[in-house]
Design a protein around this motif. Structure first.
Motif, PDB file in Angstrom:
ATOM      1  N   LEU A   5     -55.767  21.677 -46.160  1.00  0.00           N
ATOM      2  CA  LEU A   5     -54.687  22.545 -45.580  1.00  0.00           C
ATOM      3  C   LEU A   5     -53.637  22.965 -46.570  1.00  0.00           C
ATOM      4  O   LEU A   5     -53.613  22.408 -47.659  1.00  0.00           O
ATOM      5  CB  LEU A   5     -54.084  21.366 -44.554  1.00  0.00           C
ATOM      6  CG  LEU A   5     -54.997  20.816 -43.517  1.00  0.00           C
ATOM      7  CD1 LEU A   5     -53.853  19.769 -42.727  1.00  0.00           C
ATOM      8  CD2 LEU A   5     -55.312  21.802 -42.707  1.00  0.00           C
ATOM      9  N   PHE A   6     -53.100  24.267 -46.119  1.00  0.00           N
ATOM     10  CA  PHE A   6     -52.197  24.789 -47.118  1.00  0.00           C
ATOM     11  C   PHE A   6     -50.978  23.922 -46.926  1.00  0.00           C
ATOM     12  O   PHE A   6     -50.294  24.082 -46.059  1.00  0.00           O
ATOM     13  CB  PHE A   6     -51.990  26.323 -46.956  1.00  0.00           C
ATOM     14  CG  PHE A   6     -53.165  27.079 -46.448  1.00  0.00           C
ATOM     15  CD1 PHE A   6     -54.405  26.899 -47.617  1.00  0.00           C
ATOM     16  CD2 PHE A   6     -53.520  27.884 -45.725  1.00  0.00           C
ATOM     17  CE1 PHE A   6     -55.207  27.585 -47.640  1.00  0.00           C
ATOM     18  CE2 PHE A   6     -54.430  28.595 -45.605  1.00  0.00           C
ATOM     19  CZ  PHE A   6     -55.521  28.439 -46.486  1.00  0.00           C
ATOM     20  N   PRO A   7     -50.450  23.340 -47.959  1.00  0.00           N
ATOM     21  CA  PRO A   7     -49.312  22.471 -48.105  1.00  0.00           C
ATOM     22  C   PRO A   7     -47.965  23.083 -47.842  1.00  0.00           C
ATOM     23  O   PRO A   7     -47.120  22.426 -47.404  1.00  0.00           O
ATOM     24  CB  PRO A   7     -49.255  21.631 -49.313  1.00  0.00           C
ATOM     25  CG  PRO A   7     -50.006  22.797 -50.347  1.00  0.00           C
ATOM     26  CD  PRO A   7     -51.039  23.423 -49.334  1.00  0.00           C
ATOM     27  N   ASN A   8     -48.110  24.497 -48.016  1.00  0.00           N
ATOM     28  CA  ASN A   8     -46.731  25.041 -47.831  1.00  0.00           C
ATOM     29  C   ASN A   8     -46.511  25.760 -46.483  1.00  0.00           C
ATOM     30  O   ASN A   8     -45.595  26.602 -46.182  1.00  0.00           O
ATOM     31  CB  ASN A   8     -46.632  26.354 -48.866  1.00  0.00           C
ATOM     32  CG  ASN A   8     -47.708  27.244 -48.662  1.00  0.00           C
ATOM     33  OD1 ASN A   8     -49.081  26.740 -48.517  1.00  0.00           O
ATOM     34  ND2 ASN A   8     -47.652  28.478 -48.746  1.00  0.00           N
ATOM     35  N   MET A   9     -47.439  25.288 -45.518  1.00  0.00           N
ATOM     36  CA  MET A   9     -47.458  26.054 -44.166  1.00  0.00           C
ATOM     37  C   MET A   9     -47.490  24.844 -43.506  1.00  0.00           C
ATOM     38  O   MET A   9     -48.041  23.717 -43.599  1.00  0.00           O
ATOM     39  CB  MET A   9     -48.507  26.924 -43.917  1.00  0.00           C
ATOM     40  CG  MET A   9     -48.751  27.948 -44.882  1.00  0.00           C
ATOM     41  SD  MET A   9     -50.117  28.949 -44.381  1.00  0.00           S
ATOM     42  CE  MET A   9     -50.420  30.103 -45.786  1.00  0.00           C
ATOM     43  N   PRO A  36     -48.430  19.489 -43.541  1.00  0.00           N
ATOM     44  CA  PRO A  36     -49.434  18.704 -43.828  1.00  0.00           C
ATOM     45  C   PRO A  36     -49.353  17.313 -44.163  1.00  0.00           C
ATOM     46  O   PRO A  36     -49.898  16.168 -43.558  1.00  0.00           O
ATOM     47  CB  PRO A  36     -50.339  19.201 -44.709  1.00  0.00           C
ATOM     48  CG  PRO A  36     -50.023  20.789 -44.438  1.00  0.00           C
ATOM     49  CD  PRO A  36     -48.558  20.857 -43.979  1.00  0.00           C
TER      50      PRO A  36
END
Ligand SMILES: Nc1ncnc2c1ncn2[C@@H]1O[C@H](COP(=O)(O)OP(=O)(O)OP(=O)(O)O)[C@@H](O)[C@H]1O
Ligand SMILES: [Mg+2]
Lengths: 304, 263, 334
Positions: free
Chosen positions: C86-90, C131
């Motif tokens: 998962l993209f941690p910044n989203m 996330p």
């Protein structure tokens, strides 16, 4: 780490002997760190605190804001401004170039040996500051420097004819970059290592190209680290004395040199104004370091 | 796509290399030009034979060694104790060790001059030995961030508490726990911090100059202001000292890895 | 014609062959599983299908179109990673909406579709979480939703459940299978857990050292292993070499004989029935509804499963028994 031994000793136990033992134990515990705190107090905190207090006193020890007000005199303000410019320029350049170098070495698909070589070299170059560095740049870009001479003899280009001087803002910035870039490489590398290959692959499998990956994922993830590093670089340049002093003498009016001259008794003859100058430096470097710490903790929190 | 980005990477590395190697080449080349009639190591000979060089370099080396010893004696027990007994204090201690990165060296030494001048309650600047002590303490503060971080990381990599308890249960006394159990396990971390400290202290200018001690940094500055070729030779020597320090760190870091696995 | 076909796929890393003449074809809407031990090349095949690795040789076709050289982002193949990625910044919404954004979907559509899929994977209420604020199972469902929402032609799942605890795993298994059926998604699922493979798949590809050892419907692969490897990997088969087979049963075979533990019948020691073998109970393990005995016969130890009905059924070590094995339950394997 959930139950520390001293929380065990503090647990209320029946019997006075137990309690006394707990107390002496915790006193002993504090004794173990006493030398450190004493040292920090004597050689770090008190000296700084006394300057900060001095900044708000006049020569007779009365409270005044006059020293702070004098910081806003044109000559001093301009010194802060030039310091700010040099620090900002070298921090910005160091950040961008250092980031590019680190990315190239780590993610650029280059041979394996590039990375450790770059790291070792960065360790050396980031510590190669101060006077020897200024000598090196004088030999390179000074009036008789190798590059200056080569350009004049072979490229028919008169570097100094363009108004360039190693003693100028640009010269100082170029010199500072020599330790700023490697410092950036060292501090941003862990963040780049934190970029996981699956993020790029996930992005690809969802239809994103390289640009989308960098724009929407990698840069936003790296951003706090990049900004934080830039602030650290800024503070690093702002407090540097030796390189600038050896390079330019007193010809470039930046705060650390002004303060140096003031302490040596060359210029201002006003102790308390000196304290105010020092306070101003702490405020600037303190703010940028606080920003660094805040951004770094944000960067860590975002990790999965 | 891939090949263009690789090309970009090569270009970045090439420019970076040029930027970092060119000044070294230029300095080296300049340092060889002391004799009119061609390249020679004359500048190095002059520098190495200068009693000023020998005296100041020796002084700074001594200072660096003392700094390292005092720094280690200060930092290792503290970091150990914090991990073992007072983990609550860790943030505070970490904050203090990072202060020297926040407070510029020139400010710290200015504070010394105000606090410890000859008319103060503790006139350390009054006599030479005391000033040497002050200078060494100032170097310890400079080294604090590096030393503490590498020692703390080294201690974290081994399980300090379990090791200590194991030693205690085998009947070891405190000094022998520190000397025979903890110290050998963080030796490489300590050495890394020590060499870094050496590299930082050996050419330090601001503090030595403002405290008026005959260290290598002020000597460099003096030569730089008055001579033509010697400064370049000195810069090359300083660079080699830095390089040697960093190289030794690498050596110890590499040797430490297998040791840490078995620990 | 099959929807996804792979022909003669090879993959070599340096001089190390990881995938070896791999062939398969699957139909649209099918749910197949790659099952095999760690390091057998499951992930590598999956990554070649997704486009993250280039095959050394071979061909991959989807819907009749050769995609072997196509860039990953053009393939329209969804992937759920073992580590979720998962993209941690989203946050959840942004993660799930990312693929639609890359496809330049209008914002309204993105909003609607993301909301739908969030409901589908039961993440309502977590829309704005990042996330690091989610549990493992929730992250897994975000990863699934993110792959689903772009309606991929093929969905690839690389050991998506291996990091989760047993209960969540069972739940998610059913949820994934359910969603897959509802959407009619062509799906490849990678696992090294045979139970997972058996309960979920239409078809199983058992892999070993970069090749397909056996493919077939779940129940067939289980009951009719084609090779010694499959027999060992799929069940707790008793495997007898040629010499042992001869000694025990008087049969002459060339490979191995595989006998499932539950297909050996234990009779009373005094039974005089024809074609039975004498045996002695050595020990037993209680496996819940089953008791597994180690029974020695002609110097060979056999595993035998019996249902655990009542405590008095248990036969202590040393008991003399007779064993009956039907010819139909003996399988000769390579
Ligand atoms: N990039 C690579 N370079 C070299 N070898 C690799 C690479 N990727 C995988 N391998 C090797 O290929 C083999 C198969 O790896 P793969 O990841 O496909 O196994 P797997 O079946 O997915 O195993 P697991 O169940 O453990 O995930 C392994 O031996 C691995 O070491
Ligand atoms: Mg795998």
């Amino acid at each position: 780490m959930s139950t520390s031994p001293d929380s065990l000793t503090h647990r209320p136990e029946p019997g006075a002997g137990q309690i006394r033992k707990g107390l002496t134990l915790s006193a002993l515990n504090w004794l173990g760190v006493a030398p450190f705190f004493l040292f920090a107090l004597l050689f770090l905190i008190l000296p700084t605190a006394t300057l900060m207090i001095g900044a708000f006193q006049d020569a007779d020890g009365h409270f005044t804001l006059g020293n702070i007000a004098k910081l806003f005199d044109d000559s001093i303000l301009s010194a802060y401004w030039i310091s700010f410019e040099v620090s900002a320029a070298s921090a910005l350049g160091g950040t961008v170039i250092g980031l590019a170098l680190a990315l190239a070495a780590i993610q650029g698909g280059l041979p394996q040996w590039i990375r450790p070589t770059l790291m070792t070299f960065s360790g050396v170059a980031s510590n190669f500051a101060g006077i020897p560095l200024s000598f090196a740049f004088l030999s390179t870009l000074g009036r008789m420097g190798l590059v200056t001479v080569l350009l004049r003899n072979y490229a028919d280009f008169d570097l100094y004819g363009t108004g360039f001087s190693i003693l100028s803002f640009l010269g100082l910035t170029l010199t500072y970059l020599y330790f700023q870039i490697p410092l950036m490489v060292l501090i941003v590398t862990p963040a780049i290592d934190g970029l996981r290959a699956e993020w790029r692959e996930a992005c690809e499998s969802l239809g994103g190209n390289s640009v989308a990956y960098w724009w929407h994922i990698a840069l936003p993830i790296l951003w706090p680290s990049i900004m934080g590093s830039a602030l650290l670089l800024f503070a690093n340049a702002f407090g540097a004395v030796a390189t600038a002093y050896a390079l330019t003498g007193s010809s470039l009016n930046i705060v650390p040199i002004l303060l140096y001259a003031q302490i040596r008794g060359d210029v201002l003859h006003d102790q308390n104004l000196g304290y105010a100058l020092a306070l101003g430096m702490i405020v600037v470097t303190g703010l940028s370091n606080a920003g660094y710490i805040w951004l770094r903790s944000r960067a860590e929190r975002g990790r999965e | 796509m891939k090949s263009t980005s690789r090309l970009g990477a090569w270009v970045a590395i090439a420019i970076g290399t040029l930027y970092f190697v060119l000044p070294l080449i230029a300095t080296f080349e300049f340092s060889l030009k002391m004799n009119r009639d061609g390249y020679s190591f004359e500048a190095y000979k002059v520098v190495l034979a200068d009693p000023g060089f020998q005296a100041t370099f020796g002084y700074s080396t001594l200072m660096a060694v003392l700094t390292i010893i005092v720094g280690i004696l200060l930092v290792v027990p503290t970091a150990y104790w914090i991990q073992l007994k007072l983990p609550r204090l860790r943030p505070l201690v970490e904050f203090i060790t990072l202060l020297p990165l926040v407070i510029p060296a020139i400010v710290i030494v200015f504070g010394y001059l105000k606090l410890y001048n000859s008319s103060s309650w503790l006139p350390l600047t009054g006599n030479e030995r005391a000033t040497d002590l002050l200078l060494m303490c100032s170097y310890v503060t400079l080294a604090l961030p590096y030393l503490y971080r590498s020692v703390d990381a080294g201690l974290r990599a081994i399980d300090v508490r379990t090791l200590t308890e194991a030693a205690e249960s085998l009947g070891a006394s405190w000094p022998s726990i520190l000397l025979q159990v903890i110290f050998p396990n963080v030796k490489s971390a300590i050495l890394s911090g020590a060499f870094l400290t050496f590299a930082v202290v050996i050419g330090e200018f601001t503090m030595a100059s403002l405290l008026g001690r005959p260290a290598f940094g002020p000597y460099l500055q003096l030569i730089g202001a008055n001579r033509a070729y010697e400064p370049s030779a000195l810069a090359i020597i300083a660079f080699m000292v830095t390089w040697a320090s960093m190289g030794l760190i690498q050596v110890f870091a590499r040797n430490a890895r297998p040791a840490r696995k078995t620990a | 014609m099959a929807y996804l076909t792979i022909n003669n796929l090879h993959k070599r890393f340096d001089d190390h062959v990881v995938v070896h003449d791999f062939n398969m074809s699957i139909e649209q809407g099918e749910f197949v599983t790659f099952l095999g031990p760690s390091g057998c090349g499951k992930t590598t095949v999956l990554r070649m299908i997704a486009g993250f690795e280039t095959p050394t040789s071979g061909r991959i076709c989807v819907g009749g179109e050769d995609i072997t050289q196509q860039a990953a982002q053009k393939r329209g193949i969804g992937m759920v990673f073992q580590s979720y990625a998962l993209f941690p910044n989203m946050n959840v919404t942004q993660n799930i909406g990312f693929g639609l954004k890359m496809r330049k979907c209008p914002a309204d559509d993105i909003k609607r579709k993301v909301a739908e899929v969030i409901k589908l994977v039961e993440l309502t209420g977590k829309e704005n979480h990042y996330p690091h604020e989610l549990s493992g199972g929730q992250r897994q469902r975000v990863a699934l939703a993110r792959a689903l929402v772009v309606e991929p032609r093929i969905l690839l799942l690389d050991e998506p459940l291996s990091a989760l605890d047993a209960r969540i795993r069972k739940n998610l298994r059913e949820q994934i299978r359910d969603i897959q059926r509802r959407l009619g998604l062509t799906t490849i699922f990678v696992t090294h857990d045979q139970e997972e493979a058996l309960t979920m798949s239409d078809r199983i590809f058992v892999m070993n050292q970069g090749r397909v050892e056996q493919e077939g419907r779940a129940e067939i692969v289980y009951t009719e292993p084609a090779t010694e490897f499959v027999a060992r990997f799929m069940g707790n088969y008793n495997l007898l070499g040629a010499a042992d087979t001869n000694r025990l049963l008087g049969l002459n075979i060339s490979g191995h004989l595989a006998i499932r533990p539950e297909s050996i019948h234990v009779l009373d020691g005094h039974s005089q029935q024809d074609g039975t073998l004498a045996g002695t109970i050595r020990q037993h393990q209680l496996l819940g509804n089953i008791i597994r005995y180690q029974i020695e016969s002609a110097g060979i130890t056999l595993q035998v499963d019996r249902l655990n009905r009542t405590a008095s059924d248990l036969m202590p070590a040393g008991t003399e028994v007779r064993l009956q094995i039907s010819r139909d339950d003996m399988r000769e394997v390579r």
